[in-house]
Structure formats: structure tokens, C-alpha cells
Motif scaffolding. Structure first.
Motif, PDB file in Angstrom:
ATOM      1  N   ASP A   1      -0.141  -5.541  -2.593  1.00 20.03           N
ATOM      2  CA  ASP A   1       1.269  -5.511  -2.188  1.00 20.03           C
ATOM      3  C   ASP A   1       1.420  -5.486  -0.671  1.00 20.03           C
ATOM      4  N   ILE A   2       0.669  -4.604  -0.015  1.00 18.82           N
ATOM      5  CA  ILE A   2       0.899  -4.410   1.415  1.00 18.82           C
ATOM      6  C   ILE A   2       0.279  -5.551   2.228  1.00 18.82           C
ATOM      7  N   LEU A   3      -0.824  -6.119   1.713  1.00 17.64           N
ATOM      8  CA  LEU A   3      -1.451  -7.262   2.399  1.00 17.64           C
ATOM      9  C   LEU A   3      -0.758  -8.578   2.036  1.00 17.64           C
ATOM     10  N   ASN A   4      -0.012  -8.536   0.956  1.00 18.96           N
ATOM     11  CA  ASN A   4       0.649  -9.724   0.424  1.00 18.96           C
ATOM     12  C   ASN A   4      -0.354 -10.832   0.100  1.00 18.96           C
ATOM     13  N   ILE A   5      -1.487 -10.438  -0.455  1.00 22.21           N
ATOM     14  CA  ILE A   5      -2.490 -11.406  -0.897  1.00 22.21           C
ATOM     15  C   ILE A   5      -3.122 -10.911  -2.206  1.00 22.21           C
ATOM     16  N   GLU A   6      -3.806 -11.830  -2.869  1.00 17.23           N
ATOM     17  CA  GLU A   6      -4.459 -11.445  -4.124  1.00 17.23           C
ATOM     18  C   GLU A   6      -5.720 -10.611  -3.847  1.00 17.23           C
ATOM     19  N   VAL A   7      -5.898  -9.559  -4.623  1.00 12.70           N
ATOM     20  CA  VAL A   7      -7.109  -8.743  -4.497  1.00 12.70           C
ATOM     21  C   VAL A   7      -7.900  -8.874  -5.797  1.00 12.70           C
ATOM     22  N   GLU A   8      -9.125  -9.355  -5.646  1.00 11.83           N
ATOM     23  CA  GLU A   8      -9.941  -9.613  -6.837  1.00 11.83           C
ATOM     24  C   GLU A   8     -11.011  -8.531  -6.955  1.00 11.83           C
TER      25      GLU A   8
ATOM     26  N   ASP B   1     -13.393  -8.560 -12.968  1.00 12.67           N
ATOM     27  CA  ASP B   1     -12.784  -7.575 -13.851  1.00 12.67           C
ATOM     28  C   ASP B   1     -11.270  -7.813 -13.910  1.00 12.67           C
ATOM     29  N   ARG B   2     -10.650  -7.915 -12.715  1.00 13.32           N
ATOM     30  CA  ARG B   2      -9.194  -8.026 -12.701  1.00 13.32           C
ATOM     31  C   ARG B   2      -8.712  -8.565 -11.366  1.00 13.32           C
ATOM     32  N   LYS B   3      -7.637  -9.333 -11.398  1.00 11.98           N
ATOM     33  CA  LYS B   3      -7.008  -9.807 -10.164  1.00 11.98           C
ATOM     34  C   LYS B   3      -5.677  -9.095 -10.009  1.00 11.98           C
ATOM     35  N   PHE B   4      -5.441  -8.551  -8.833  1.00 14.63           N
ATOM     36  CA  PHE B   4      -4.183  -7.864  -8.549  1.00 14.63           C
ATOM     37  C   PHE B   4      -3.349  -8.785  -7.659  1.00 14.63           C
ATOM     38  N   VAL B   5      -2.112  -9.089  -8.105  1.00 15.94           N
ATOM     39  CA  VAL B   5      -1.280 -10.000  -7.316  1.00 15.94           C
ATOM     40  C   VAL B   5      -0.112  -9.236  -6.699  1.00 15.94           C
ATOM     41  N   PRO B   6       0.331  -9.663  -5.512  1.00 19.48           N
ATOM     42  CA  PRO B   6       1.406  -8.916  -4.838  1.00 19.48           C
ATOM     43  C   PRO B   6       2.709  -8.965  -5.629  1.00 19.48           C
TER      44      PRO B   6
ATOM     45  N   MET C   1       5.411  -6.729  -4.342  1.00 28.42           N
ATOM     46  CA  MET C   1       6.362  -5.961  -3.530  1.00 28.42           C
ATOM     47  C   MET C   1       7.341  -6.874  -2.787  1.00 28.42           C
ATOM     48  N   ASP C   2       8.578  -6.415  -2.641  1.00 25.36           N
ATOM     49  CA  ASP C   2       9.567  -7.173  -1.855  1.00 25.36           C
ATOM     50  C   ASP C   2       9.146  -7.183  -0.391  1.00 25.36           C
ATOM     51  N   GLU C   3       9.400  -8.306   0.257  1.00 23.28           N
ATOM     52  CA  GLU C   3       9.019  -8.448   1.665  1.00 23.28           C
ATOM     53  C   GLU C   3       9.659  -7.355   2.533  1.00 23.28           C
ATOM     54  N   SER C   4      10.929  -7.039   2.243  1.00 24.42           N
ATOM     55  CA  SER C   4      11.616  -6.059   3.103  1.00 24.42           C
ATOM     56  C   SER C   4      10.977  -4.670   2.964  1.00 24.42           C
ATOM     57  N   ILE C   5      10.557  -4.325   1.761  1.00 27.95           N
ATOM     58  CA  ILE C   5       9.909  -3.007   1.561  1.00 27.95           C
ATOM     59  C   ILE C   5       8.563  -2.991   2.283  1.00 27.95           C
ATOM     60  N   ARG C   6       7.826  -4.100   2.137  1.00 29.74           N
ATOM     61  CA  ARG C   6       6.510  -4.207   2.789  1.00 29.74           C
ATOM     62  C   ARG C   6       6.646  -4.020   4.309  1.00 29.74           C
ATOM     63  N   THR C   7       7.605  -4.701   4.881  1.00 34.21           N
ATOM     64  CA  THR C   7       7.786  -4.639   6.341  1.00 34.21           C
ATOM     65  C   THR C   7       8.151  -3.220   6.769  1.00 34.21           C
ATOM     66  N   THR C   8       9.054  -2.583   6.032  1.00 35.68           N
ATOM     67  CA  THR C   8       9.491  -1.229   6.397  1.00 35.68           C
ATOM     68  C   THR C   8       8.328  -0.236   6.277  1.00 35.68           C
ATOM     69  N   LEU C   9       7.586  -0.333   5.165  1.00 38.47           N
ATOM     70  CA  LEU C   9       6.468   0.608   4.962  1.00 38.47           C
ATOM     71  C   LEU C   9       5.412   0.457   6.057  1.00 38.47           C
ATOM     72  N   TYR C  10       5.080  -0.797   6.386  1.00 35.12           N
ATOM     73  CA  TYR C  10       4.011  -1.016   7.358  1.00 35.12           C
ATOM     74  C   TYR C  10       4.460  -0.585   8.766  1.00 35.12           C
ATOM     75  N   ALA C  11       5.719  -0.790   9.060  1.00 37.30           N
ATOM     76  CA  ALA C  11       6.229  -0.343  10.368  1.00 37.30           C
ATOM     77  C   ALA C  11       6.105   1.180  10.467  1.00 37.30           C
ATOM     78  N   GLY C  12       6.367   1.860   9.370  1.00 37.44           N
ATOM     79  CA  GLY C  12       6.241   3.325   9.349  1.00 37.44           C
ATOM     80  C   GLY C  12       4.796   3.742   9.584  1.00 37.44           C
ATOM     81  N   TRP C  13       3.869   3.011   8.968  1.00 35.49           N
ATOM     82  CA  TRP C  13       2.437   3.304   9.171  1.00 35.49           C
ATOM     83  C   TRP C  13       2.058   3.180  10.650  1.00 35.49           C
ATOM     84  N   LYS C  14       2.542   2.127  11.295  1.00 30.38           N
ATOM     85  CA  LYS C  14       2.206   1.909  12.706  1.00 30.38           C
ATOM     86  C   LYS C  14       2.721   3.077  13.562  1.00 30.38           C
TER      87      LYS C  14
END
Ligand code: ADP
Length: 521
Positions: A448-455, A491-496, A498-511
Motif C-alpha cells: 500500500d505505502i510503496l504503491n507496488i506489488e509485493v511478492e 506464496d502470495r502476491k500483495f497488491v496495493p 490504498m487511496d493515493e490521498s491516504i498514502r500521501t498523508t501517511l507518508y508525509a507524517g512519517w517524514k
């Protein structure tokens, strides 16, 4: 062919492991032993090399026994090791001059600082720094060899983790060592060379390109032992350096287990995991979530210069072709889950964190920055300290647990963004292994936060698998790359999601939270 097996000896910092794989990469047997670390003084971290070898022999014998196999049933053996831990030993008797000094050891900090402040290094930094500023504006300036060397020079420093520092200390502090080295009686090696020398009873003194690129003694641009890197430590000083061989190749034969077993690969742990995750293409990335997280990107067939403080290394050399990578290390990942368990006592087992994190909808604005011993890539701030921020009266323990898991994914995003800037490659998916990758919440939040598939592969111990592949390829047990791609099991692929706006807000908070954690101590 199919009734034979591949044996891997995986030697980490905390333990030795033997794994036996069949042709489909099923694990037929596995055994593990912890190896003691020796701490003679604060900051000194050593291991007894004789104990390491004896432990390796024991775990292999045990794995063979468990699998009801003989040495003759083994097609080939691969050795994966922790990097840069190094030692000196007598070429005739095999007796180590001193314990192995590990990559975590800091005894040479002052000596390294003196070298880093020398006029020569100052000039390197000035020249490289000027070039790097220009190169930030123009990608073209990063592509030619001289430019790459100058960018590397900009932040080039020697560190006490390097094998060169270890060798210098042993030469200076063990009585008679210098004179014996000058006579040509002393061999230098990292743990892989030590094991190969012992397995072959002194017949082979060799290492591979992945291990040597982590010693701080090798120039990946010129592909040679670097006089520039050796000279500040007064090396080689007569020491016999190991021959450097291809990662997937020939390292002699061991007769230690009854029948001869050919040693067909020697590889450094993270490079093995990159290969084990089948990251064969330039731009492919693996993320090993263990005690720390190691993120490695295959950067293709030319060495990279990083302007975002990633570590460029050789990934492997196979069939005459060298592949390079860059690495970003996050020092606190799974260890922060251990902190929740051992220090805060709010979980009793690491695996509990998964359901507890999923039991709350979000962290309610709480961030945990697990900078217990400073922050590593891409911040490199040794003075940062752990921070929990955004607490309110409503904050629950589940939210603290969730925020700790989220911090692993945020740090991964920090590193991957830096890698993208360095290489100009947009990362479209990552492959996650290591113990903490069992955590579904962590995997989904990373996607979700990277906005890419995690295998996530079936086999989370990608290091052992990579060493097996290298050994199997060298003995024609597997064909590279076709067989590996075919037998790799997901085993499993995890696909994003999350809404873009939530992702941006969360990551800005992390920074913002990271800013508060920096420059604290
Ligand atoms: P290493 O190779 O560095 O010893 P491992 O790959 O064995 O590490 O993974 C162990 C780490 O993973 C520990 O720090 C542990 O806290 C963490 N871990 C293990 N299982 C989980 C889990 N289900 N969720 C989160 N973290 C986990």
C-alpha cells in the motif's frame, strides 16, 4: 541426476545452518546451531573461527543424517556467509593468529577517523563533492567511469567494519604477526575463504566476487584489489590475499564427509538472497526483512555510483559476466518487533503482532521511528534516536504495535525512493523474504505505502536458496536462468489497495516524525 541433492552451508552472524535441497528446491533436511560471539571489550565483537568450522561440519553431518543421505548423494555444495568478518591464519598449520573480527566490531573507529580526516581523503571529498553537485543536475555526468569514481570519492570513507581495518589490527596487536606476514606465511580471508581452505584441507585459498566487494579492499570499477583502499591501512603488508573466483564456479572438493563433495559456490548472504529471489534483471529488487532489513537492487552489468548514499557492490560473477547491485540497510526492522516483545512486553511472540495490528483501523496518527542506534540508509544519522510521536489519550497498544510494523514499510519506501533517484529506474514490484515477511499486515501495508506489488516466495530463507542455485548451476544440476524461474514458488502476491490521498498523508507524517527523531543524541 534427479536423485542427487544440493547442500548449502549458510553461516550467519548468530548461527550456522545446513540445508539440503532436492531438484524441485524442496527442503529435505535442515539443521542449525548458534555460534557464540565474543565481546572482550565494549565495541569489540569476535568469533572463534575454529568453532565456526567445527559447527559447520556438525550441522552438515546432522542434516545428512536427518535426510538419511551420504556425502555421495550430494551433487554439489554452496557456501553463503556473513560479509566482511575476517581473520588471518598460518598458511602451513592453519592456526588462526587471532579470533575472526566481525563486521559489527568498532575497535578501529579512531584509526579510521584519522584516515578519513587525512589530507588525501579531504581532497577526495572536495573534488568528488563538487562533481556530485553537478551530477545531481545531470544524469549524463553519472554515466562515465571517471564521473562514477568522483561521485564515489565524494562520500568515500573507511569504516571499522571493513576487513582491511581488521587485518591491520591483527598485524599490529599479535606478537610476531607482521614479521610472519612479511615472510609470506600468513593468509588473509573472510569467513568464506576460511571455510573453503578448511574444507579442502588447505588446497584452495579463494573467495568470490560478492564477498570481496564487501571487504573495503576491492575496486569494483577496476575489478582488482585496490591499492588506494589498501594503502591507508598499510596492506597487504606481505599477507597472502585469496584468489577471487566466480560466484558459481569451482572451489575445490571436500573430503570431510566421507566421500568427495564438490564446492561449487561461494557467495555473500545478501547477494545470495538477491539471486535466490530470482532478481536477475536490472531494476529488480528484493527486501530481506530479518533483524534488520536489507534492500538490494540489481543494477545490471556496470558498477553504479550512488549519490543518495546507497552502497554499490558486486552482486555476483557467473560465466564471465559480472552483475552489480546497490544496497540500502535498515538497521531496526524485526528487532523493533523484538523490542515490543522483550522491552515493552506488549506481545509475547513476534507473530502476534500481525493480528493485533489488523485489529485496529489505523494508528490514529501515531508513528514509531525505531532509530534505537541511529538511522541508517538513506539518512545515515548516528545521532537519531527512537521516537514514538502523536500519542493521544485514546492511543492503544495495538496502535503502537501497528505503528512499529508500519515503520518497517516506511523505511523501505525511503530506501526504494533513493534507489529510484540514483538509478532512474522505477521499481514496479519487490520480492520480500526473511522471518518478518511472514507478517501479512506488514506485506499488505508495504504494498500500500510503496504503491507496488509485493511478492512473497514460499521459501523465506532466500540466502540458502540462492547459494543452492549458484552451486546447482555450476554443476549443471539446474540451467540458468530457465530452471530457476520455472521452479521458483510464490506464496502470495500483495497488491496495493490504498487511496493515493491516504498514502500521501501517511507518508508525509512519517517524514515529519523522522525529522523529530534525527540529531537527538
Ligand atoms: P535474521 O536472519 O536477521 O536472524 P530472520 O529472517 O530469522 O532474521 O527473522 C527474524 C526476525 O523477524 C526477528 O527480529 C523477529 O522479531 C522478526 N519476526 C519473525 N516473525 C515475525 C512476524 N510474524 N511478524 C513480525 N516480525 C517477525
Amino acid at each position: 541426476m534427479k536423485d542427487k541433492y544440493i547442500l548449502v552451508n549458510d553461516v550467519g552472524t548468530t548461527g550456522t545452518r545446513a540445508v539440503i535441497f532436492d531438484h524441485e528446491t524442496n527442503v529435505i533436511a535442515e539443521s542449525y546451531e548458534e555460534i557464540p560471539q565474543v565481546f572482550p571489550k565494549p565495541g569489540w565483537t569476535e568469533q572463534n573461527p575454529v568453532e565456526i568450522f567445527e559447527s559447520c561440519v556438525r550441522v552438515i553431518k546432522l542434516a545428512l543424517q536427518q535426510a538419511k543421505l551420504e556425502a555421495a548423494d550430494i551433487e554439489a555444495m554452496g557456501i553463503a556467509t556473513q560479509r566482511a568478518t575476517s581473520l588471518l591464519w598460518d598458511a602451513k598449520t592453519g592456526e588462526p593468529l587471532y579470533n575472526a573480527i566481525t563486521w559489527q566490531d568498532t575497535r578501529m573507529s579512531d584509526a579510521c577517523e584519522k584516515i578519513n580526516k587525512s589530507m588525501f581523503f579531504k581532497l577526495l571529498h572536495i573534488a568528488g563533492g563538487g562533481y556530485q553537485r553537478a551530477a545531481k543536475l545531470s544524469r549524463g555526468l553519472r554515466q562515465n567511469l571517471v564521473g562514477k569514481l568522483l561521485i564515489t570519492a565524494a562520500h568515500f570513507t573507511v569504516t571499522p567494519a571493513q576487513s582491511s581495518a581488521h587485518a591491520r589490527w591483527i598485524l599490529d596487536n599479535v606478537e610476531g604477526a607482521k614479521a610472519r606476514a612479511q615472510k609470506g606465511d600468513i593468509l588473509f580471508g573472510t569467513i568464506d575463504s576460511w571455510l573453503v581452505w578448511n574444507y579442502t584441507r588447505g588446497a584452495v585459498h579463494a573467495t568470490d566476487f560478492s564477498n570481496v566487494s564487501a571487504t573495503g579492499m576491492y575496486d569494483p570499477f577496476g575489478m582488482r584489489w585496490s591499492p588506494l583502499l589498501l594503502k591507508p591501512f598499510g596492506l597487504p603488508g606481505g599477507l597472502k590475499l585469496p584468489e577471487i573466483r566466480e560466484t558459481s564456479g569451482d572451489f575445490g572438493t571436500t573430503e570431510v564427509f566421507g566421500a568427495p563433495i564438490p564446492i561449487k559456490s561461494v557467495v555473500a548472504d545478501q547477494q545470495a538472497a538477491l539471486f535466490g529471489e530470482a532478481c536477475f534483471e536490472s531494476g529488480s529488487v528484493k527486501c530481506t526483512n530479518g533483524t534488520g532489513t536489507f534492500i538490494d537492487m540489481n543494477t545490471g552489468d556496470a558498477p553504479m555510483a550512488s549519490i543518495h548514499k546507497m552502497t554499490p557492490m558486486i552482486a555476483w560473477k557467473i560465466r564471465g559476466k559480472t552483475t552489480y547491485m546497490i544496497e540500502g540497510l535498515i538497521s531496526s526492522a524485526g528487532s523493533s518487533i523484538q523490542w515490543l516483545r522483550d522491552n515493552l512486553g506488549i506481545i509475547s511472540d513476534a507473530s502476534e503482532s500481525d493480528a493485533l495490528a489488523q485489529s485496529c483501523a489505523d494508528c490514529g496518527g501515531v508513528y514509531v521511528v525505531p532509530a534505537f542506534g541511529g538511522l541508517t540508509a538513506p539518512y545515515w544519522d548516528p545521532y537519531a534516536r527512537g521516537t514514538v510521536i502523536g500519542l493521544t489519550r485514546a492511543t492503544s497498544k495495538e496502535q503502537i504495535i501497528r505503528a512499529t510494523l508500519e515503520s518497517i514499510a516506511y523505511q523501505c519506501k525511503d530506501v526504494i525512493e533513493a534507489m529510484e533517484k540514483d538509478t532512474g529506474i522505477e521499481v514496479s514490484s519487490i520480492k520480500a523474504d526473511g522471518g518478518a515477511s511472514q507478517n501479512d499486515f506488514l506485506m499488505q501495508f508495504s504494498a500500500d505505502i510503496l504503491n507496488i506489488e509485493v511478492e512473497r516466495p514460499r521459501m523465506l530463507e532466500a540466502t540458502a536458496l540462492g547459494a543452492a542455485y549458484f552451486a546447482g548451476i555450476a554443476s549443471d544440476y539446474w540451467q540458468y536462468p530457465d530452471d530457476i524461474v520455472k521452479i521458483r514458488r510464490i506464496d502470495r502476491k500483495f497488491v496495493p489497495e490504498m487511496d493515493e490521498s491516504i498514502r500521501t498523508t501517511l507518508y508525509a507524517g512519517w517524514k515529519r516524525a523522522v525529522e523529530r527523531a534525527c540529531h537527538w543524541a
